[in-house]
Design a protein around this motif. Structure first.
Motif, mmCIF file in Angstrom:
data_model
loop_
_atom_site.group_PDB
_atom_site.id
_atom_site.type_symbol
_atom_site.label_atom_id
_atom_site.label_comp_id
_atom_site.label_asym_id
_atom_site.label_seq_id
_atom_site.Cartn_x
_atom_site.Cartn_y
_atom_site.Cartn_z
ATOM 1 N N LEU A 14 51.713 47.644 36.551
ATOM 2 C CA LEU A 14 50.799 46.529 36.305
ATOM 3 C C LEU A 14 49.780 46.501 37.445
ATOM 4 C CD1 LEU A 14 49.987 43.862 34.810
ATOM 5 C CD2 LEU A 14 51.616 42.674 36.304
ATOM 6 N N SER A 15 48.513 46.391 37.100
ATOM 7 C CA SER A 15 47.504 46.301 38.157
ATOM 8 C C SER A 15 46.338 45.447 37.715
ATOM 9 C CB SER A 15 47.007 47.704 38.551
ATOM 10 O OG SER A 15 46.195 48.260 37.531
ATOM 11 N N PHE A 16 45.777 44.735 38.671
ATOM 12 C CA PHE A 16 44.551 43.945 38.484
ATOM 13 C C PHE A 16 43.524 44.499 39.477
ATOM 14 C CE2 PHE A 16 48.268 41.236 37.868
ATOM 15 C CZ PHE A 16 48.056 40.735 36.589
ATOM 16 N N GLU A 17 42.349 44.856 38.969
ATOM 17 C CA GLU A 17 41.303 45.406 39.830
ATOM 18 C C GLU A 17 40.067 44.518 39.744
ATOM 19 O OE1 GLU A 17 40.699 49.639 38.941
ATOM 20 O OE2 GLU A 17 42.539 49.493 37.778
ATOM 21 N N ASP A 18 39.700 43.929 40.847
ATOM 22 C CA ASP A 18 38.517 43.072 40.934
ATOM 23 C C ASP A 18 38.494 42.057 39.788
ATOM 24 O OD1 ASP A 18 36.191 42.149 42.119
ATOM 25 O OD2 ASP A 18 34.912 43.430 40.876
ATOM 26 N N LEU A 19 39.606 41.359 39.603
ATOM 27 C CA LEU A 19 39.759 40.429 38.486
ATOM 28 C C LEU A 19 39.034 39.111 38.741
ATOM 29 C CD1 LEU A 19 41.159 39.656 35.773
ATOM 30 C CD2 LEU A 19 43.070 38.783 37.150
ATOM 31 N N HIS A 20 38.151 38.748 37.830
ATOM 32 C CA HIS A 20 37.490 37.448 37.836
ATOM 33 C C HIS A 20 37.808 36.746 36.522
ATOM 34 C CE1 HIS A 20 34.688 37.948 41.322
ATOM 35 N NE2 HIS A 20 34.887 39.225 41.055
ATOM 36 N N VAL A 21 38.127 35.471 36.598
ATOM 37 C CA VAL A 21 38.325 34.664 35.389
ATOM 38 C C VAL A 21 37.518 33.387 35.539
ATOM 39 C CG1 VAL A 21 39.971 33.508 33.872
ATOM 40 C CG2 VAL A 21 40.669 35.573 35.088
ATOM 41 N N ARG A 22 36.662 33.138 34.550
ATOM 42 C CA ARG A 22 35.848 31.918 34.528
ATOM 43 C C ARG A 22 36.108 31.173 33.233
ATOM 44 N NH1 ARG A 22 32.817 36.033 36.791
ATOM 45 N NH2 ARG A 22 31.790 35.566 38.798
ATOM 46 N N PHE A 23 36.193 29.845 33.331
ATOM 47 C CA PHE A 23 36.386 29.006 32.149
ATOM 48 C C PHE A 23 35.130 28.170 31.917
ATOM 49 C CE2 PHE A 23 40.724 29.804 33.573
ATOM 50 C CZ PHE A 23 41.369 30.088 32.379
ATOM 51 N N GLY A 24 34.618 28.227 30.703
ATOM 52 C CA GLY A 24 33.491 27.382 30.343
ATOM 53 C C GLY A 24 33.988 26.023 29.886
ATOM 54 N N THR A 25 33.555 24.955 30.556
ATOM 55 C CA THR A 25 33.966 23.598 30.208
ATOM 56 C C THR A 25 32.736 22.733 29.997
ATOM 57 O OG1 THR A 25 33.994 22.672 32.452
ATOM 58 C CG2 THR A 25 35.941 23.929 31.772
ATOM 59 N N GLU A 26 32.956 21.518 29.512
ATOM 60 C CA GLU A 26 31.837 20.604 29.282
ATOM 61 C C GLU A 26 31.170 20.181 30.587
ATOM 62 O OE1 GLU A 26 33.017 16.608 27.980
ATOM 63 O OE2 GLU A 26 35.119 17.260 28.215
#
Length: 608
Positions: A20-32
Motif C-alpha cells: 500500500l502506498s500514497f504518493e503526494d496525496l491531496h484530498v479536497r472537499f467541496g462544501t457550501e
C-alpha cells in the motif's frame, strides 16, 4: 526538525514492493462554505508484514487518507496524487475493478461495527456473502469457513452466532465479526481504523496478538489508525503522525514514541495516562491520590448492600446481571468501577441513579434507601445526584442551545429565576473552561471534547453531592481526554463531591481513583485502595486485566506482552496465535481473554 524521512526507491517515497502506498496525496472537499483541504500532499507506504501506525487527533485526516485506498470517499471529494494497492493504481480502476480489489487485495476494519454490518442480515449471511462474492467458498463450505472465521477471532459457539443478527451481539463481539470479515479473503493489506476502541483490554490484547500473528505468518501489511498510544507501542513497526492534513513526523516506533522531534508529537505523548504512574501524571498533586482518604465518620454518599439486579426474559429464567455486590462511596472520594463488557458496571451505575430497580439488596443514597421512597421524595433526592453519560452527543438535546442544556436541571427543579440561572450557567462554563459564547451554540456546533465538558457542567449545575460518571472520556482524543480529566480532578477537589467513576481504561482509573472495585460476571472479585488493587493485585482476574493493559513505550510494552503470555501459560491458557498452513488460515488458538463464557456474559443481553 522532524524524523520525517522516507528513504525509499522510486519517486515520492514509493517502494515498488509496498502493498500500500500514497504518493503526494491531496484530498479536497467541496462544501457550501468553500473548499476544505483535508490531506495535504502526504507520502506514505506499508511493506508486506509491516504495521504502520497513523496517529493524530480527530480531524487530522487519518481516516480520509485510509478511505482513498478503497475508493470510498464521497462524490464531493477531489483526490490527486497516486494511491497503489500492490501493483494496482486505485485511481485507474472502474467500479468493477474496485470491487475485485476490496477484500482480495485490501480490507478495512471500521471503527463503528454497527454501521459496518447490515442490520437485516445474519452474521452468517454477511460472512458467506464475502466468501461467495470473491469465489473462495460456496454452500456448506462457505458456512463452515464462516464458522471457522468466528472461531478465529474468539467468538464462542460460532455455529449459533452465524444465525444471529448484529443487534444480538455485544459491541465487542460485533467488532470481532468485522475483523473476521476483513481477514476472510486473506488480503495483502488490512486498514484498521480504531479496531480496538470498543473492546475490553483483555479482548484487545488477544485481537492485537491475532493481528500480529496474521501479519507475521501471512506477510500481511497493516495500516493501523488509532489514538491509543499503548496499541501503537504494542503493534507498530513505524509511526506516522498527522496534524491538520500534514505528515509532521515519521520514524520507527522507538524513535517517535521515545524520542519525538515535533512539538505536536511531544504534546500527544505527554497527554497519555500511563498505567503504573498513578496520580500526578498531568500535574495534579500527590495529595489527590487519596491513599490517605479515611472512611468518613458520616454516612456514605452511596452505599450498595448485597445488590442483585436481574433482567426478565420472555420464556426464560431471569438473567442475573449483578450478583451480591456491596461497596461504598464517601464524600470527597472517587471510586473507580472497572471490568470487562458484561461485568455489570453500567448496570450498577444506572441502578445507583434509580433508573433500573434492584431485585434484592439495597441502594442507599445519603442514608436513604432508594427502593422505599415515594416519587416526590425521589425527585428531591435526585437534585443531589449528577450524572455524566458516555456519549455526550446522545445525552444532549440537539434542539436546545448549550445554555439551556446546562440550565435544564435548574428549570426542572425550579431553582432560581432566569437571571440567576443564566449566571449559574456562565459560572459553570468558566469552570469547565468553555467560552461564554458557547451559551447560544448548539451541540452539533461543538467538538466531542467540548460536548463532554458541557455534559460535566450540566451534571454540576445543582452542586451534586454524588456524581456518577459512566465512561466519560472513552470516545475522546488523548489530548482532549487529558484536559477533561485534569479539569475533572480540579472540579472534584473544589466541590468535594463523591464520585462513582465507571471505566475500562485502567490508566485513567490509576490517574483519578482513590479506591478501585473490580467486577467480573456481575460479582466483585477485588476491591481496595488504588495502590493495592492496581499495583499489587491479589486476584487472578485483576492480574489478567492489568497484564493486558498496554503502555505507550515500545520496550516496556514488549516486556509486558511477554509477561502476559507467561502469565497465561502459567494459568493453563493458550496465547492467541494463528495456525497457518499452505496459504489458508486454519484456526486460532485462543488466549484467555479471547473467548467469553457462553453461559454467562457478553451475549447481547440489554444492560449486561
Amino acid at each position: 526538525m522532524t524524523t520525517l524521512d522516507i528513504s525509499t526507491e522510486g519517486e515520492a517515497g514509493y517502494r515498488s514492493d509496498a502493498v500500500l502506498s500514497f504518493e503526494d496525496l491531496h484530498v479536497r472537499f467541496g462544501t457550501e462554505f468553500g473548499t476544505v483541504h483535508a490531506v495535504k500532499g502526504i507520502s506514505l507506504d506499508v511493506q508486506p508484514g509491516e504495521v504502520v501506525a497513523l496517529v493524530g487527533e480527530s480531524g487530522s485526516g487519518k481516516s480520509v487518507t485510509s478511505m482513498t485506498a478503497l475508493g470510498l470517499l464521497p462524490s464531493n471529494a477531489k483526490v490527486s496524487g497516486t494511491i497503489r494497492v500492490g501493483d494496482k493504481v486505485v485511481g485507474d480502476l472502474d467500479l468493477r475493478g474496485l470491487r475485485r480489489m476490496r477484500g482480495n487485495d485490501v480490507a478495512m476494519v471500521f471503527q463503528e461495527p454497527m454501521t459496518a454490518l447490515n442490520p437485516v442480515l445474519t452474521i452468517g449471511d454477511q460472512l458467506t456473502e464475502a466468501l461467495q462474492l470473491h469465489g473462495i467458498a460456496f454452500g456448506k463450505l462457505a458456512d463452515a469457513r464462516a464458522a471457522e472465521l468466528l472461531h478465529m477471532v474468539g467468538i464462542p459457539e460460532p455455529e449459533r452466532r452465524l444465525k444471529q443478527y448484529p443487534h444480538e451481539l455485544s459491541g465487542g463481539q460485533r467488532q470481532r465479526v468485522v475483523i473476521a470479515l476483513a481477514i476472510s479473503c486473506d488480503p495483502k493489506v488490512i486498514i484498521a481504523d480504531e479496531p480496538t476502541t470498543a473492546l475490553d483490554v483483555t479482548v484487545q490484547a488477544d485481537i492485537l496478538d491475532l493481528l500480529r500473528s496474521l501479519k507475521d505468518k501471512l506477510n500481511t501489511g497493516i495500516l493501523l489508525i488509532t489514538h491509543n498510544m499503548g496499541v501503537v507501542a504494542d503493534m507498530a513497526d513505524r509511526v506516522a503522525v498527522m496534524l491538520k492534513g500534514d505528515l509532521v513526523e515519521m520514524g520507527t516506533a522507538d524513535q517517535v514514541l521515545n524520542h519525538p522531534q515535533h512539538e505536536y508529537t511531544r504534546k500527544l505523548l505527554g497527554a497519555v495516562p500511563h498505567l503504573g504512574s498513578g496520580p500526578g501524571q498531568f500535574g495534579t498533586s500527590d495529595d489527590h491520590a487519596g491513599e490517605g482518604v479515611t472512611e468518613a465518620v458520616e454516612r456514605p454518599a452511596l452505599d450498595l448492600r448485597n445488590l442483585v439486579i436481574e433482567y426478565q426474559r420472555l420464556g426464560k429464567p431471569p438473567f442475573r446481571a449483578v450478583d451480591d455486590v456491596s461497596f461504598e462511596v464517601h464524600k470527597g472520594e472517587i471510586v473507580g468501577l472497572v471490568g470487562e463488557s458484561g461485568s455489570g458496571k453500567s448496570t450498577i451505575a444506572r441502578c445507583a441513579l434509580g433508573l433500573i430497580p434492584a431485585a434484592s439488596g439495597s441502594v442507599s443514597i445519603f442514608g436513604t434507601d432508594f427502593g422505599r421512597m415515594r416519587k416526590r421524595e425521589l425527585k428531591d433526592l435526585r437534585k443531589r445526584i449528577g450524572v455524566v453519560f458516555q456519549d455526550p452527543a446522545a445525552s444532549l438535546n440537539p434542539r436546545m442551545p448549550i445554555g439551556e442544556c446546562i440550565a435544564e436541571p435548574l428549570v426542572v427543579h425550579q431553582v432560581g429565576d432566569a437571571t440567576s440561572q443564566q449566571e449559574r450557567v456562565y459560572e459553570l462554563l468558566d469552570a469547565v473552561e468553555l467560552p461564554r459564547a458557547a451559551f447560544n451554540r448548539y451541540p452539533h456546533e461543538m467538538s466531542g471534547g467540548q460536548r463532554q465538558r458541557v455534559s460535566i457542567a450540566r451534571a454540576l449545575t445543582l452542586d451534586p453531592e454524588l456524581l456518577v460518571a459512566d465512561e466519560p472520556t472513552s470516545a475522546l482524543d488523548v489530548s482532549v481526554q487529558a484536559s477533561v480529566l485534569q479539569m475533572f480532578t480540579h472540579l472534584q477537589e473544589r466541590y468535594q463531591f463523591a464520585c462513582l467513576f465507571v471505566s475500562h481504561d485502567l490508566a485513567v482509573i490509576d490517574l483519578l481513583a482513590h479506591r478501585v472495585v473490580v467486577m467480573q460476571n456481575g460479582k466483585i472479585v477485588e476491591q481496595g485502595l488504588r495502590s493495592e488493587v492496581l499495583h499489587d493485585p491479589r486476584e487472578e482476574y485483576t492480574k489478567r486485566l492489568l497484564a493486558a493493559a498496554p503502555v505507550p513505550e515500545p520496550g516496556e510494552q514488549r516486556r509486558r506482552r511477554e509477561a502476559r503470555h507467561e502469565l497465561l501459560r502459567s494459568l493453563g491458557d493458550q496465547v492467541a496465535e494463528l495456525d497457518y498452513d499452505g496459504g489458508v488460515i486454519k484456526s486460532l488458538k485462543p488466549g484467555a481473554g479471547t473467548g467469553v463464557d457462553p453461559h454467562t456474559r457478553d451475549g447481547g443481553v440489554p444492560g449486561a
